[in-house]
Write a protein that holds these residues in place. Structure first.
Motif, PDB file in Angstrom:
ATOM      1  N   ILE A 123      63.412  38.790  -4.374  1.00 59.62           N
ATOM      2  CA  ILE A 123      62.224  37.955  -4.646  1.00 59.62           C
ATOM      3  C   ILE A 123      62.591  36.850  -5.637  1.00 59.62           C
ATOM      4  N   ARG A 124      63.548  37.149  -6.492  1.00 61.45           N
ATOM      5  CA  ARG A 124      64.038  36.148  -7.448  1.00 61.45           C
ATOM      6  C   ARG A 124      64.486  34.872  -6.719  1.00 61.45           C
ATOM      7  N   ALA A 125      65.210  35.084  -5.620  1.00 57.03           N
ATOM      8  CA  ALA A 125      65.705  33.945  -4.841  1.00 57.03           C
ATOM      9  C   ALA A 125      64.552  33.215  -4.145  1.00 57.03           C
ATOM     10  N   PHE A 126      63.526  33.976  -3.827  1.00 60.45           N
ATOM     11  CA  PHE A 126      62.356  33.423  -3.140  1.00 60.45           C
ATOM     12  C   PHE A 126      61.741  32.264  -3.950  1.00 60.45           C
ATOM     13  N   TYR A 127      61.762  32.413  -5.281  1.00 61.55           N
ATOM     14  CA  TYR A 127      61.195  31.381  -6.164  1.00 61.55           C
ATOM     15  C   TYR A 127      61.869  30.029  -5.957  1.00 61.55           C
ATOM     16  N   ASN A 128      63.178  30.068  -5.658  1.00 61.28           N
ATOM     17  CA  ASN A 128      63.918  28.808  -5.534  1.00 61.28           C
ATOM     18  C   ASN A 128      63.408  27.931  -4.399  1.00 61.28           C
ATOM     19  N   GLY A 129      62.641  28.517  -3.492  1.00 61.85           N
ATOM     20  CA  GLY A 129      62.076  27.733  -2.384  1.00 61.85           C
ATOM     21  C   GLY A 129      60.935  26.832  -2.831  1.00 61.85           C
ATOM     22  N   PHE A 130      60.385  27.088  -4.022  1.00 62.47           N
ATOM     23  CA  PHE A 130      59.262  26.269  -4.487  1.00 62.47           C
ATOM     24  C   PHE A 130      59.752  25.061  -5.268  1.00 62.47           C
ATOM     25  N   ARG A 131      59.005  23.969  -5.208  1.00 58.36           N
ATOM     26  CA  ARG A 131      59.294  22.841  -6.103  1.00 58.36           C
ATOM     27  C   ARG A 131      59.038  23.292  -7.536  1.00 58.36           C
ATOM     28  N   ARG A 132      59.761  22.693  -8.470  1.00 53.91           N
ATOM     29  CA  ARG A 132      59.568  23.063  -9.880  1.00 53.91           C
ATOM     30  C   ARG A 132      58.170  22.703 -10.364  1.00 53.91           C
ATOM     31  N   ASP A 133      57.579  21.656  -9.754  1.00 53.19           N
ATOM     32  CA  ASP A 133      56.246  21.243 -10.214  1.00 53.19           C
ATOM     33  C   ASP A 133      55.125  21.884  -9.387  1.00 53.19           C
ATOM     34  N   ALA A 134      55.465  22.944  -8.634  1.00 56.84           N
ATOM     35  CA  ALA A 134      54.420  23.632  -7.855  1.00 56.84           C
ATOM     36  C   ALA A 134      53.389  24.218  -8.818  1.00 56.84           C
ATOM     37  N   HIS A 135      52.121  24.191  -8.424  1.00 54.89           N
ATOM     38  CA  HIS A 135      51.113  24.840  -9.258  1.00 54.89           C
ATOM     39  C   HIS A 135      51.386  26.347  -9.237  1.00 54.89           C
ATOM     40  N   PRO A 136      51.339  27.002 -10.412  1.00 53.89           N
ATOM     41  CA  PRO A 136      51.655  28.445 -10.422  1.00 53.89           C
ATOM     42  C   PRO A 136      50.765  29.272  -9.501  1.00 53.89           C
ATOM     43  N   MET A 137      49.544  28.787  -9.216  1.00 53.20           N
ATOM     44  CA  MET A 137      48.693  29.551  -8.280  1.00 53.20           C
ATOM     45  C   MET A 137      49.261  29.469  -6.855  1.00 53.20           C
ATOM     46  N   ALA A 138      49.923  28.353  -6.526  1.00 50.61           N
ATOM     47  CA  ALA A 138      50.558  28.245  -5.208  1.00 50.61           C
ATOM     48  C   ALA A 138      51.692  29.264  -5.127  1.00 50.61           C
ATOM     49  N   VAL A 139      52.430  29.392  -6.219  1.00 53.46           N
ATOM     50  CA  VAL A 139      53.531  30.364  -6.253  1.00 53.46           C
ATOM     51  C   VAL A 139      52.964  31.788  -6.143  1.00 53.46           C
ATOM     52  N   MET A 140      51.858  32.026  -6.853  1.00 54.09           N
ATOM     53  CA  MET A 140      51.237  33.363  -6.813  1.00 54.09           C
ATOM     54  C   MET A 140      50.820  33.728  -5.385  1.00 54.09           C
ATOM     55  N   CYS A 141      50.133  32.791  -4.702  1.00 52.90           N
ATOM     56  CA  CYS A 141      49.692  33.052  -3.319  1.00 52.90           C
ATOM     57  C   CYS A 141      50.898  33.428  -2.466  1.00 52.90           C
ATOM     58  N   GLY A 142      51.985  32.632  -2.606  1.00 50.70           N
ATOM     59  CA  GLY A 142      53.158  32.836  -1.764  1.00 50.70           C
ATOM     60  C   GLY A 142      53.878  34.133  -2.084  1.00 50.70           C
ATOM     61  N   VAL A 143      54.152  34.366  -3.372  1.00 48.44           N
ATOM     62  CA  VAL A 143      54.976  35.533  -3.732  1.00 48.44           C
ATOM     63  C   VAL A 143      54.195  36.838  -3.512  1.00 48.44           C
ATOM     64  N   ALA A 378      45.609  28.402 -27.619  1.00 47.80           N
ATOM     65  CA  ALA A 378      46.181  28.736 -28.934  1.00 47.80           C
ATOM     66  C   ALA A 378      47.357  29.699 -28.786  1.00 47.80           C
ATOM     67  N   MET A 379      47.294  30.568 -27.762  1.00 46.28           N
ATOM     68  CA  MET A 379      48.375  31.538 -27.558  1.00 46.28           C
ATOM     69  C   MET A 379      49.574  30.926 -26.846  1.00 46.28           C
ATOM     70  N   GLY A 380      49.473  29.665 -26.491  1.00 49.17           N
ATOM     71  CA  GLY A 380      50.629  28.957 -25.930  1.00 49.17           C
ATOM     72  C   GLY A 380      50.638  28.853 -24.419  1.00 49.17           C
ATOM     73  N   PHE A 381      49.555  29.307 -23.761  1.00 47.92           N
ATOM     74  CA  PHE A 381      49.532  29.208 -22.294  1.00 47.92           C
ATOM     75  C   PHE A 381      49.128  27.801 -21.870  1.00 47.92           C
ATOM     76  N   PRO A 382      49.885  27.181 -20.966  1.00 46.46           N
ATOM     77  CA  PRO A 382      49.431  25.883 -20.459  1.00 46.46           C
ATOM     78  C   PRO A 382      48.204  26.081 -19.568  1.00 46.46           C
ATOM     79  N   THR A 383      47.391  25.045 -19.445  1.00 42.91           N
ATOM     80  CA  THR A 383      46.134  25.210 -18.691  1.00 42.91           C
ATOM     81  C   THR A 383      46.371  25.653 -17.246  1.00 42.91           C
ATOM     82  N   SER A 384      47.490  25.236 -16.658  1.00 40.92           N
ATOM     83  CA  SER A 384      47.748  25.619 -15.252  1.00 40.92           C
ATOM     84  C   SER A 384      47.934  27.129 -15.114  1.00 40.92           C
ATOM     85  N   MET A 385      48.171  27.833 -16.226  1.00 41.20           N
ATOM     86  CA  MET A 385      48.361  29.279 -16.157  1.00 41.20           C
ATOM     87  C   MET A 385      47.060  30.058 -16.345  1.00 41.20           C
ATOM     88  N   PHE A 386      45.973  29.376 -16.724  1.00 42.97           N
ATOM     89  CA  PHE A 386      44.735  30.101 -17.033  1.00 42.97           C
ATOM     90  C   PHE A 386      44.248  30.917 -15.829  1.00 42.97           C
TER      91      PHE A 386
END
Ligand code: ACO
Length: 435
Positions: A123-143, A378-386
């Protein structure tokens, strides 16, 4: 169907002699429902309810909400008590199994989840298929959807043991998947889970730590993380949960169903509101500008809304918002943020809105998202991770609701009806004859 039938509602079609009694069904607490299942067979009519605002699509023993009173119960236990005294994994056990665990049940459950935190190395390798600027929710749906391609040995939904292992896998692996989605986006090495840490501490570790530096959990932030997870764990038949149930009703495997839930949660009207609160606070900028903003919100000709206020179900203070507010103060104090302009703005905005007749008359109160964005930022999460964090927590509710549905003998495929308003039957027109 486990409610009790008592009484009925009579439905009559005006101008005809067709009439029938719809049985009234009562749950333990809350509103009664009219059972319309035989209405089409006996009367030849369906009901019309876009958005399902007046329709109970299932009976459930998991979560109860009284929106008028601002009450949220999980298996009967008030959210305030769970947030104060329990842990996220204990709440997960409660939602899944119906009762709080005793000490040995709790130990076995925590061990069961902990033993599933790693991802298949491929699954680690699977991540490499995504663009680096993919929205993390897109990655979540896929993975998350792809998990069904990696864990074939727990896909038989009719096998209780398979259902249990899939639940463990989903609850355990979601933080790893989420943290890796973040690490991938910023180009840092993936951190493998540490099973010596608690569930929330391990999540913060995988998110914040780097291999080159030591990392120590901060107990206040760990507790805050655990509480945020508890507050988002389940909320009965909302859009994403209903999506999971609908997908699951077809017999789809649990990984595919949870991926469907994640897609549904992604929308700004559902999981994305805390991000919108931060944007709104930034736009207001200063307490002096609140009156100007409030008058824009109240202006019928403007589409501006006070984000983090109002809820489809709660017509009172969202009980989760109060806990979130207290947690927000704790986190900012711990991080030494004494004067946070965003928090000052939020507190002032809330004070004004709670006394303004516009909001009072419409029963608009702060919802869970009003303070959560400030804490997460405040805890350091970027908004795209909310929304991703929301998905990690809600996975527990989704899988509990999915399991309840699969184990219900009266469960059938979800299949809403429609009012057809398109053209009536007409004949095909050959191309040469079309104008
Ligand atoms: N700000 C200003 N006015 C509002 C707001 C708001 N946040 N919410 C509702 N209203 C007003 C509407 O304009 C309407 O006024 P009217 O009667 O004069 O026309 C009245 O209150 C009723 O509003 P509806 O849109 O019918 O309420 P509904 O239950 O459909 O909406 C919703 C609920 C979508 C949450 C809405 O309150 C909203 O947009 N809130 C802001 C977004 C938000 O915080 N969402 C997070 C919800 S919690 C969650 O999903 C985890």
């Amino acid at each position: 169907m486990s409610g009790t039938a008592n009484g009925s509602v009579t439905v009559t079609i005006d101008g005809s002699n067709k009439s029938m009694k719809l049985p009234l069904i009562h749950g333990t607490i809350g509103h009664s429902v009219a059972d319309i299942r035989k209405m089409y067979g006996e009367m030849g009519i369906f009901t019309y309810d876009p958005g399902y605002g007046g329709t109970a699509a299932c009976d459930s023993k998991i979560t109860y909400i009284d929106g008028d009173e601002g009450i949220l119960l999980h298996r009967g236990y008030p959210i305030e008590q769970l947030a104060e005294q329990s842990t996220f994994l204990e709440v997960a056990y409660l939602l899944l199994n119906g009762e709080l665990p005793n000490a040995s049940e709790r130990k076995v459950f925590v061990q069961g989840v902990t033993m599933h935190t790693m991802l298949h190395e491929q699954i680690r390798a699977f991540y490499n298929g995504f663009r680096r600027d993919a929205h993390p929710m897109a990655v979540m749906c896929g993975v998350v959807g792809a998990l069904s391609a990696f864990y074939h040995d727990s896909l038989d939904i009719n096998d209780e043991q398979h259902r249990r292992i899939s639940a463990f896998r989903l609850i355990a692996k979601l933080p790893t998947i989420a943290a890796w989605a973040y690490k991938y986006s910023i180009g840092q090495p993936f951190m493998y889970p540490r099973n010596d840490l608690t569930y929330p501490a391990n999540f913060l570790y995988m998110f914040n730590a780097v291999p080159s530096e030591p990392w120590q959990p901060n107990p206040v932030l760990v507790r805050a993380m655990d509480r945020i997870l508890i507050l988002h764990a389940d909320h009965e038949q909302n859009a994403s949960t209903s999506t999971v149930r609908l997908a699951g009703s077809t017999g789809a495997n649990p990984f595919a169903c949870i991926a469907a839930g994640i897609a549904s949660l992604w929308g700004p009207a559902h999981g994305g509101a805390n991000e919108a609160v931060l944007k709104m606070l930034a736009e207001i900028g200063h307490v002096d500008r609140i009156p100007e903003f409030i008058s824009k919100v109240k202006d019928k000709n403007s589409s501006v809304r006070l984000m983090g206020f109002g809820h489809r179900v709660y017509k009172n203070y969202d009980p989760r918002a109060k806990i979130m507010q207290a947690t927000c103060h704790e986190v900012l104090r711990e991080l030494g943020i004494v004067d946070d302009p965003l928090l000052d703005l939020a507190v002032e905005l809330e004070k004004i809105a709670l006394h303004d007749p516009y909001f009072v008359e419409r029963k608009l109160y702060p919802n869970v998202d009003f303070y959560s964005g400030i804490i997460l930022k405040a805890m350091g999460f970027p908004t795209s991770m909310f929304t991703v964090l929301f998905a990690v927590a809600r996975t527990v509710g989704w899988i509990s609701q999915w399991k309840e549905m699969i184990e219900d003998p009266s469960q059938r495929i979800g299949r809403p009806r429609q009012i057809y308003t398109g053209p009536a039957k007409r004949d095909y027109v050959p191309l040469a004859e079309r104008s």
